[in-house]
Design an enzyme around this catalytic site. Structure first.
Site, PDB file in Angstrom:
ATOM      1  N   PHE A 592      -2.578   3.859   4.094  1.00  0.00           N
ATOM      2  CA  PHE A 592      -1.959   5.015   4.728  1.00  0.00           C
ATOM      3  C   PHE A 592      -0.481   4.842   5.001  1.00  0.00           C
ATOM      4  O   PHE A 592       0.115   5.606   5.728  1.00  0.00           O
ATOM      5  CB  PHE A 592      -2.702   5.350   6.024  1.00  0.00           C
ATOM      6  CG  PHE A 592      -4.154   5.624   5.771  1.00  0.00           C
ATOM      7  CD1 PHE A 592      -4.521   6.783   5.102  1.00  0.00           C
ATOM      8  CD2 PHE A 592      -5.122   4.710   6.130  1.00  0.00           C
ATOM      9  CE1 PHE A 592      -5.855   7.033   4.833  1.00  0.00           C
ATOM     10  CE2 PHE A 592      -6.456   4.969   5.855  1.00  0.00           C
ATOM     11  CZ  PHE A 592      -6.823   6.127   5.200  1.00  0.00           C
ATOM     12  N   LYS A 609       3.630  -0.365  10.997  1.00  0.00           N
ATOM     13  CA  LYS A 609       2.997   0.414   9.927  1.00  0.00           C
ATOM     14  C   LYS A 609       3.476   1.851  10.053  1.00  0.00           C
ATOM     15  O   LYS A 609       3.221   2.520  11.069  1.00  0.00           O
ATOM     16  CB  LYS A 609       1.478   0.339  10.058  1.00  0.00           C
ATOM     17  CG  LYS A 609       0.747   1.118   8.967  1.00  0.00           C
ATOM     18  CD  LYS A 609      -0.647   0.567   8.733  1.00  0.00           C
ATOM     19  CE  LYS A 609      -1.695   1.371   9.486  1.00  0.00           C
ATOM     20  NZ  LYS A 609      -3.056   0.889   9.259  1.00  0.00           N
ATOM     21  N   ASP A 706     -14.433  -1.376   7.746  1.00  0.00           N
ATOM     22  CA  ASP A 706     -13.598  -1.794   6.620  1.00  0.00           C
ATOM     23  C   ASP A 706     -13.267  -3.282   6.708  1.00  0.00           C
ATOM     24  O   ASP A 706     -12.113  -3.682   6.651  1.00  0.00           O
ATOM     25  CB  ASP A 706     -12.331  -0.934   6.573  1.00  0.00           C
ATOM     26  CG  ASP A 706     -11.744  -0.879   5.157  1.00  0.00           C
ATOM     27  OD1 ASP A 706     -12.421  -1.346   4.207  1.00  0.00           O
ATOM     28  OD2 ASP A 706     -10.617  -0.380   5.009  1.00  0.00           O
TER      29      ASP A 706
END
Ligand SMILES: *[C@@H]1O[C@H](CO)[C@@H](O)[C@H](O)[C@H]1NC(C)=O
Ligand SMILES: *[C@@H]1O[C@H](CO)[C@@H](O)[C@H](O)[C@H]1NC(C)=O
Ligand SMILES: *[C@@H]1O[C@H](CO)[C@@H](O)[C@H](O)[C@H]1NC(C)=O
Ligand SMILES: *[C@@H]1O[C@H](CO)[C@@H](O)[C@H](O)[C@H]1NC(C)=O
Ligand SMILES: *[C@@H]1O[C@H](CO)[C@@H](O)[C@H](O)[C@H]1NC(C)=O
Ligand SMILES: *[C@@H]1O[C@H](CO)[C@@H](O)[C@H](O)[C@H]1NC(C)=O
Ligand SMILES: *[C@@H]1O[C@H](CO)[C@@H](O)[C@H](O)[C@H]1NC(C)=O
Ligand SMILES: *[C@@H]1O[C@H](CO)[C@@H](O)[C@H](O)[C@H]1NC(C)=O
Length: 886
Positions: A592, A609, A706
């Site tokens: 993302f 991020k 994940d």
């Protein structure tokens, strides 16, 4: 010395008896706080105290000043109860002692409404009497007085006694004084059977023409004797002292006068109807001969009840008390008429005589008080939280219509003390920790403490409360460990609701060995997608409230057992630009967005991020991740330093993990060194601890969804932390699940059962962890179509069948590992990757097993190249060790 001690003891005891007025409690209800308390009442010499420390409710007032002169001081003030259905005085008494309990209510037009109230009195959970202050009194009804006295002789079954005033209509209960007098145990016998009964006073009369009421100090026991005389009687008396030496201790004054019928041939009779015609009556007759009889005189008589003789041929002794009583046989009025007559016998030359009579009625108090331990637990809880609810007075459970708000009790059997089975203190503004007193409610099935401000940990004792079936602790400020045993209980059917904030601060691993069988290994390790449909725990997706990002002050957290307060911050976009020096250094690229290196406050290294602006999916994950990371904190989870949510600019700022991700180290990419077997095991344990925290330390539990080698980050000390919570979901334990519509995760790591059923559970993370462990062992791609078998589990199972472990293990280790340790890890990995979720171990079992792999490795590693301890890093690592400021 011993003597002196004894003497002191006796002196002390005497002093105590003196101070307590021989077991007297005298409360002046509604005494103004401005007045002295205790005070000595003129006339009686009794010491009255204010009632204020014996009751928490009610208001105080005084009777109309114009009426005051007719009453003793203690009857001029009063306490009235406009609020609550039941208001109780709580007195400390001696269990098993016989008490005379007296309530006096004097209306005295205190409210100016000229409307005397009606209400009921209760002793603990049991009805005692209805009071109607508007009704004229049977005896002594002199004018407009509206004061009433109720009296009962009762033996408390515990050391506390509740005397309650209960509303019966619209009028307001009042009380002027409350008096307790202990009585000798051998007076006024009370039956001790199951339907325990007490004695309610109907009349206590002494027969005299005087108007004087006799009580303390003339009566040592402070009974109140009303004067009574009828026109057809004549009074006889003596001036000599009459001996009152029996246990009833009738006052001398009442024994010195007696009534006889004026016509010596008539009976001495009570013609008035008794007030309670349906009661079982007990009567006490007190006689003494007050005349010196001549040799040719006799006085002999028989007592008749409705024309039936009940005591025959009585002759009272001269100047000596003589008492007869009807116990144990009670008497009933017939058709509402109760005729009591005393008739001279044939041989008697003198008419019958009577000095005094007491008429009492049996009052059954059948309802047991709530179990004493439960009551004291509730008092303790009430005190701990400073609760002052109007209904929290008197017996907690019974009678049911007055039970305390928030309690449900098992009161099915009146002769068994009720037990509290449900405590609901939801939304009660509770602060502090969960009260330890709760554990004493041993029959508790339901505990609801939700929507309060409770802090501290979820206490261990909840797990030991055998009856508990339901616990709701949501919406509090609890933090820290959820006790392991409580989780075990919750898996065994206990419904446990704990809010999101509640995560553990250390591992909840217990040393339990997970049984492993080598034989099962090869055969079970075949991945079949969409085959196994097993019943497993169903969880419902927690509905997420749309995330207006919460303020940044976050719960206290604990790292390595040390509690620190973390201040996470919301950053502006310009701060992010400054932090990353205008996005100069790229650390990596994720699903993302791009991750940049940055400095916070010029020194602390961070990873930033930045989410690609277009992706709406990205925003959802961003929100999910912020929400989650703000709530969880664990040494093996990458922690969030802050975030930026400014218009289109979304960024997450994490602690910097200087050694990058595990995948790079396994593959030796970017010049990373090869990890030793011992380091790999330690990394696996770290990752497992992080997952275990999400699964078992957080309620609702969190599924990461994940888990993969690129999401395992390593710090400068090669401690592993799990990153990327964008896909994580939390689930309310115990609620039914819905299948999620979108299966998310990374191909190859995805649990086949989840994939086929769309039902997500923490066992899916266990599957992924198994794949991760296989990667750590083999350094193979998870999916590689160039291999004999594409999927790593199939390939491992395939190679294992040929029995060659060395072909499986990462060749970069160059055989520098302990084979049993590797086999064990391999076995564990395959167990985790079992296609059937039911057969997978849980994270705690995995941790235990991995720790044993480490032990195995370190025990036998002397022969191996790895000569350092398995927990130490070899200096051969090519790492920049940069200390991170925290
Ligand atoms: C009341 O208190 C006084 C002083 O404390 C004491 O002398 C007196 O005996 C008490 N009255 C009774 C009835 O015990
Ligand atoms: C009853 O009184 C005692 C002491 O007088 C006190 O400790 C206790 O908390 C009271 N109980 C209630 C329910 O008010
Ligand atoms: C009344 O109680 C006393 C003491 O408990 C006992 O000695 C006496 O026998 C009882 N009287 C009757 C009639 O049961
Ligand atoms: C009883 O004896 C007295 C003298 O001792 C006498 O005056 C009286 O009349 C006698 N009464 C009766 C009823 O016999
Ligand atoms: C209430 O208590 C009785 C024993 O006194 C027990 O048999 C019953 O099962 C209990 N009921 C509930 C609902 O717990
Ligand atoms: C209530 O309890 C008593 C004693 O504990 C017992 O004798 C009685 O049978 C019980 N009654 C019912 C209806 O369970
Ligand atoms: C506790 O009480 C609240 C309302 O006061 C109610 O909403 C809640 O359902 C109750 N909890 C339980 C377990 O019954
Ligand atoms: C917790 O305390 C805060 C501040 O004291 C208050 O505003 C809030 O309403 C309380 N929450 C609950 C659930 O009682």
């Amino acid at each position: 010395m011993e003597r002196l001690y004894m003497f002191l003891l006796v002196a002390l005891l005497l002093a105590r008896v003196q101070a307590q007025e021989k077991g007297f409690i005298s409360l002046d209800c509604g005494l103004s706080p401005n007045e002295q308390s205790p005070y000595t009442e003129p006339g009686t010499g009794l010491n009255f105290s204010s009632d204020s420390s014996f009751i928490q409710s009610g208001k105080i007032d005084r009777i109309d000043p114009k009426l005051e002169s007719g009453y003793a001081k203690s009857k001029t003030s009063l306490r009235y109860f406009p609020d609550g259905d039941r208001n109780c005085f709580n007195l400390t008494v001696d269990q098993g002692t016989k008490y005379l309990i007296r309530v006096t209510s004097n209306y005295g037009n205190y409210d100016g409404l000229n409307s005397p109230p009606r209400f009921d009195l209760y002793i603990g959970p049991n009805f005692w009497v209805s009071v109607d202050l508007g009704l004229g009194k049977l005896v002594n009804d002199d004018g407009d007085k509206h004061d009433k006295r109720e009296e009962i002789i009762h033996i408390p079954k515990s050391n506390s006694l509740d005397v309650c005033l209960v509303k019966t209509g619209s009028s307001t209960p009042i009380i002027s004084s409350l008096e307790l007098r202990s009585l000798p145990s051998d007076t006024y016998n009370i039956s001790n059977n199951i339907m325990s009964s007490s004695l309610k006073l109907i009349q206590r009369l002494y027969l005299t023409q005087s108007k004087t009421v006799i009580r303390y100090p003339k009566d040592d026991l402070d009974r109140i004797w009303e004067p009574h005389f009828q026109p057809e009687w004549t009074q006889i008396s003596t001036v000599r002292k009459v001996d009152n030496a029996n246990s009833y201790l009738a006052p001398h004054d009442i024994l010195m006068t007696a009534a006889i019928p004026a016509n010596a041939n008539e009976p001495l009779s009570f013609t008035k109807y008794l007030e309670f015609p349906n009661d079982n009556l007990h009567m006490y007759f007190h006689f003494a001969e007050v005349q010196a009889l001549q040799a040719n005189q006799t006085r002999r008589f028989t007592i008749f009840w409705n024309d039936r003789p009940i005591f025959r041929d009585l002759t009272p002794p001269y100047l000596n008390v003589f008492t007869v009583y009807t116990y144990p046989n009670p008497f009933l009025c017939q058709a509402g008429e109760c005729l009591l007559e005393i008739k001279r016998t044939q041989i008697s030359t003198l008419p019958p005589l009577l000095c005094a009579i007491e008429i009492l009625a049996m009052q059954n108090l059948p309802q047991s008080e709530t179990n004493e331990d439960d009551v004291s637990a509730m008092k303790n809880i009430k005190a701990t939280y400073g609760l002052s609810r109007i209904s929290w007075q008197g017996d907690p459970c019974v009678p049911r219509q007055f039970s305390w708000d928030g309690l449900i009790c098992n009161d099915t059997n009146v002769s068994t003390p009720p037990r509290i089975t449900s405590l609901n203190l939801s939304s009660s503004g509770l602060t502090g920790t969960i009260a330890p007193g709760i554990q004493n409610l041993i029959n508790l099935q339901t505990l609801d403490l939700s929507n309060n401000n409770l802090t501290g940990k979820v206490p261990e004792f909840l797990a030991n409360m055998k009856s508990l079936l339901f616990i709701d602790l949501r919406n509090n400020k609890l933090h820290g460990l959820i006790p392991r045993n409580l989780l075990v209980r919750s898996n065994a059917g206990l419904q446990l609701f704990v809010s999101y904030d509640t995560c553990l601060s250390s591992s909840c691993v217990q040393d339990k060995k997970f049984p492993m069988k080598f034989v099962a290994l090869a055969s079970s390790a075949v991945v079949v997608i969409a085959v196994v449909l097993t019943l497993f725990f169903l969880y419902r997706k927690k509905k997420r409230s749309s995330l207006g990002l919460p303020p940044m002050r976050v719960m206290s957290t604990s790292i390595s057992g040390q509690s620190i307060e973390t201040q996470r911050r919301r950053f502006t976009y310009s701060e992010v630009v400054e932090m990353t020096e205008n996005f100069q250094n790229i650390l990596g690229e994720g699903g993302f967005g791009i991750v940049y290196h940055g400095y916070l406050n010029g020194s602390e290294q961070v990873a930033v991020k930045v989410l690609s602006q277009s992706s709406s999916q990205g925003y959802k994950h961003f929100k999910a991740e912020v929400e989650l990371l703000l709530r969880v904190h664990h040494v093996n989870l990458v922690s969030l330093v802050g975030y930026c949510d400014e218009g289109d600019h979304l960024a997450l700022i994490y602690e910097c993990m200087s050694n990058g991700d595990l995948k790079d180290h396994l593959s030796g990419k970017k010049g990373k060194s090869v990890l030793k077997w011992s380091t790999r095991l330690r990394i696996a344990v770290d990752a497992a601890l992080g997952l275990e925290y999400l699964h078992c330390g957080c309620r609702p539990l969190i599924v990461h969804r994940d888990v993969k080698s690129t999401n395992i980050l390593l710090d400068d000390q090669f401690m592993a932390k799990i990153a990327d919570f964008g896909l994580s979901r939390s689930f309310l334990l115990g609620e039914e699940s819905q299948a999620s519509t979108v299966v998310a995760g990374t191909l190859g790591y995805l649990d086949p059962e989840y994939y086929s059923t769309c039902r997500l559970a923490e066992t899916s993370d266990v599957y992924s962890f198994g794949i991760l462990l296989l990667e750590i062992i083999t350094n193979q791609h998870v999916i590689d179509h160039a291999r004999e078998k594409a999927h790593i589990t199939e390939w491992v199972a395939f190679v294992l069948k040929e029995g060659d472990i060395s072909r499986i293990v990462d060749p970069n280790l160059h055989g520098e590992y302990n084979s049993p340790s590797v086999s064990r890890a391999l076995e564990l990995a395959m167990k985790c990757a079992n296609p059937s979720s039911e057969k997978r171990p849980d994270m705690s079992q995995i941790i235990t097993e991995l720790k044993e792999c480490i032990t195995e490795n370190s025990m036998k590693c002397i022969d191996d190249m790895d000569s350092s301890s398995s927990f130490e890093l070899s200096s051969s690592f090519d790492t920049k060790v940069v200390p991170i400021a925290r």
